[in-house]
Design a protein around this motif. Structure first.
Motif, PDB file in Angstrom:
ATOM      1  N   ALA A  94       0.827  -1.203   0.000  1.00  0.00           N
ATOM      2  CA  ALA A  94       0.000   0.000   0.000  1.00  0.00           C
ATOM      3  C   ALA A  94       0.865   1.258   0.000  1.00  0.00           C
ATOM      4  N   ILE A  95       1.962   1.247   0.766  1.00  0.00           N
ATOM      5  CA  ILE A  95       2.857   2.402   0.795  1.00  0.00           C
ATOM      6  C   ILE A  95       3.570   2.560  -0.539  1.00  0.00           C
ATOM      7  N   GLU A  96       3.947   1.450  -1.151  1.00  0.00           N
ATOM      8  CA  GLU A  96       4.556   1.508  -2.486  1.00  0.00           C
ATOM      9  C   GLU A  96       3.576   2.105  -3.489  1.00  0.00           C
ATOM     10  N   ALA A  97       2.296   1.746  -3.360  1.00  0.00           N
ATOM     11  CA  ALA A  97       1.287   2.303  -4.262  1.00  0.00           C
ATOM     12  C   ALA A  97       1.127   3.803  -4.042  1.00  0.00           C
ATOM     13  N   LEU A  98       1.247   4.247  -2.788  1.00  0.00           N
ATOM     14  CA  LEU A  98       1.190   5.679  -2.499  1.00  0.00           C
ATOM     15  C   LEU A  98       2.359   6.401  -3.150  1.00  0.00           C
ATOM     16  N   ALA A  99       3.548   5.817  -3.066  1.00  0.00           N
ATOM     17  CA  ALA A  99       4.718   6.420  -3.709  1.00  0.00           C
ATOM     18  C   ALA A  99       4.536   6.479  -5.220  1.00  0.00           C
ATOM     19  N   GLU A 100       3.888   5.482  -5.785  1.00  0.00           N
ATOM     20  CA  GLU A 100       3.637   5.477  -7.227  1.00  0.00           C
ATOM     21  C   GLU A 100       2.641   6.564  -7.611  1.00  0.00           C
ATOM     22  N   GLN A 101       1.702   6.849  -6.731  1.00  0.00           N
ATOM     23  CA  GLN A 101       0.780   7.964  -6.976  1.00  0.00           C
ATOM     24  C   GLN A 101       1.522   9.295  -6.993  1.00  0.00           C
ATOM     25  N   ILE A 102       2.422   9.463  -6.039  1.00  0.00           N
ATOM     26  CA  ILE A 102       3.138  10.722  -5.918  1.00  0.00           C
ATOM     27  C   ILE A 102       4.155  10.895  -7.046  1.00  0.00           C
ATOM     28  N   ALA A 103       4.871   9.832  -7.361  1.00  0.00           N
ATOM     29  CA  ALA A 103       5.901   9.885  -8.405  1.00  0.00           C
ATOM     30  C   ALA A 103       5.715   8.717  -9.352  1.00  0.00           C
ATOM     31  N   PRO A 104       4.786   8.816 -10.289  1.00  0.00           N
ATOM     32  CA  PRO A 104       4.529   7.701 -11.217  1.00  0.00           C
ATOM     33  C   PRO A 104       5.767   7.387 -12.053  1.00  0.00           C
ATOM     34  N   SER A 105       6.063   6.106 -12.168  1.00  0.00           N
ATOM     35  CA  SER A 105       7.166   5.695 -13.027  1.00  0.00           C
ATOM     36  C   SER A 105       6.739   5.794 -14.479  1.00  0.00           C
ATOM     37  N   LYS A 106       7.705   5.923 -15.365  1.00  0.00           N
ATOM     38  CA  LYS A 106       7.395   6.094 -16.782  1.00  0.00           C
ATOM     39  C   LYS A 106       6.701   4.873 -17.358  1.00  0.00           C
ATOM     40  N   SER A 107       7.098   3.681 -16.902  1.00  0.00           N
ATOM     41  CA  SER A 107       6.492   2.466 -17.437  1.00  0.00           C
ATOM     42  C   SER A 107       5.032   2.350 -17.050  1.00  0.00           C
ATOM     43  N   SER A 108       4.713   2.693 -15.752  1.00  0.00           N
ATOM     44  CA  SER A 108       3.324   2.577 -15.298  1.00  0.00           C
ATOM     45  C   SER A 108       2.444   3.621 -15.944  1.00  0.00           C
ATOM     46  N   SER A 109       2.982   4.823 -16.228  1.00  0.00           N
ATOM     47  CA  SER A 109       2.174   5.866 -16.845  1.00  0.00           C
ATOM     48  C   SER A 109       1.801   5.518 -18.274  1.00  0.00           C
ATOM     49  N   LYS A 110       2.591   4.649 -18.906  1.00  0.00           N
ATOM     50  CA  LYS A 110       2.278   4.260 -20.279  1.00  0.00           C
ATOM     51  C   LYS A 110       1.269   3.124 -20.347  1.00  0.00           C
TER      52      LYS A 110
END
Length: 377
Positions: free
Chosen positions: A270-286
């Motif tokens: 869940a904390i990793e998912a929060l970090a992904e919300q704050i700073a989306p990685s380029k791969s996930s944004s695609k």
């Protein structure tokens, strides 16, 4: 004195140019009183963001400093107090910040807080803000662990000493993460925190994190219960949920964050998912559509997405909204409830039929009596 200030600003400008003209992003981890887990979220978030760039976590909780203890770092001397003294003398620069921090992990650095809460006069809010602004030139992410909400009105002028008003840190942060505990008292205190922030800093919007979500405090369907309680406080806002997890306490025994000690645990995910919300990685944004919420977050009154047992994503449809089972009726008086804890099962039943089996929601009464712009009466 004016020339010294000009030289200081010129030095900070040149340091920012050395980093390609980019300045660090400041995230203030704030929240309600009652130990909702602000420091736990701040430390876990720092470890998660350290995979994306250099992170400095500042223990600016002058009332209850704890980041160093949670990280297994001795606090013989306070790095925060040492830099605050340099601010008063006018000799703070990025090099001094680098020399005062402790490396906790690859890419993660810690500025230790006060050795004792009784020494809070040594680090006033204006000095802390100056330290954070200087650290922007050195680190990509600066996470600041600040104390719980203060009921006092925000001061127009802050001094270097003699004040525990940390609203100045919130005012200068790029992003605010508000942490609340997932129980009756925590939800009530969250309503006060959101109301205070809207009154004192109307231009700021907090990212809500509800921590330690568990059926023992919210009933057999905790995510649905949270949706009912939060829809009147933060309607339409994205709320991130972190489940109750024994791995958090186990990590503290090792002096490590749950993200490092148990990366596959529900809380770490869940904390990793929060970090992904704050700073989306380029791969996930695609690969992920922008309208989809990451696992572990939901919009009250719209959609619930939570990390469940086994690491799979749970999803429950709110009446009239699209979920895993399509669209449920939204007509007035239809009497349909939300699906059960496992969203993949179509177990929607009339409210009257399940009313005797559902646990009571004690916060509904006092939330309805709360007065404020963000609470329905």
């Amino acid at each position: 004195l004016e020339q010294a200030l000009l030289n200081h600003e010129a030095g900070r400008f040149s340091q920012a140019q050395d980093r390609g003209g980019r300045k660090g992003h400041v995230i203030a981890v704030w929240g309600t009183s009652g130990a909702p887990g602000r420091s736990t979220i701040a430390l876990g978030l720092a470890h998660a963001l350290a995979k994306k760039g250099e992170v400095l976590i500042v223990d600016a909780d002058t009332k209850d400093p704890s980041i160093a203890h949670m990280s297994g770092v001795p606090v013989d001397a306070s790095g925060l107090a040492a830099l605050a003294r340099r601010v008063v003398r006018g000799g703070l620069d990025a090099r001094a910040v680098r020399e005062s921090v402790v490396k906790c992990a690859p890419g993660l650095f810690l500025l230790t807080g006060l050795a004792s809460p009784h020494r809070w006069r040594e680090a006033g809010p204006a000095a802390i803000v100056e330290i954070i602004e200087t650290a922007r030139c050195e680190f990509e992410w600066i996470l600041v662990d600040v104390p719980a909400i203060s009921p006092d009105t925000m001061c127009e002028e802050v001094s270097h000493q003699g004040s525990q008003d940390d609203s100045a840190v919130l005012a200068n942060a790029d992003e605010i993460v508000c942490v609340a505990r997932a129980d009756v008292i925590g939800v009530n205190r969250l309503s006060f925190a959101i109301e205070w922030l809207a009154d004192q800093l109307p231009e700021k919007h907090a990212r809500i994190v509800v921590n330690r979500v568990a059926p023992c405090a919210l009933g057999s369907r905790p995510h649905n219960a949270l949706d009912a309680a939060l829809s009147g406080i933060v309607p339409g806002a994205r709320v991130h949920i972190v489940p109750e997890d024994e791995a958090v306490a186990t990590g503290l025994l090792e002096g490590r964050s749950v993200v490092v000690n148990a990366p596959k645990s529900p809380a770490a995910k869940a904390i990793e998912a929060l970090a992904e919300q704050i700073a989306p990685s380029k791969s996930s944004s695609k690969t992920k559509p922008p309208e989809e919420s990451p696992a572990g977050s939901y919009h009250p009154g719209r959609r619930i997405e939570a990390r469940g047992r086994g690491g799979s994503a749970e999803e429950a449809s709110i009446p009239g909204r699209r979920g895993t089972q399509g669209i449920m009726p939204e007509a007035e008086g239809s009497g349909w409830s939300t699906p059960g804890e496992r969203g993949a099962q179509s177990d929607a039943v009339p409210r009257e039929a399940e009313s005797t089996n559902r646990p009571s929601r004690p916060w509904r009464g006092f939330l309805s009596r709360r007065k404020g712009p963000n609470v329905e009466h």
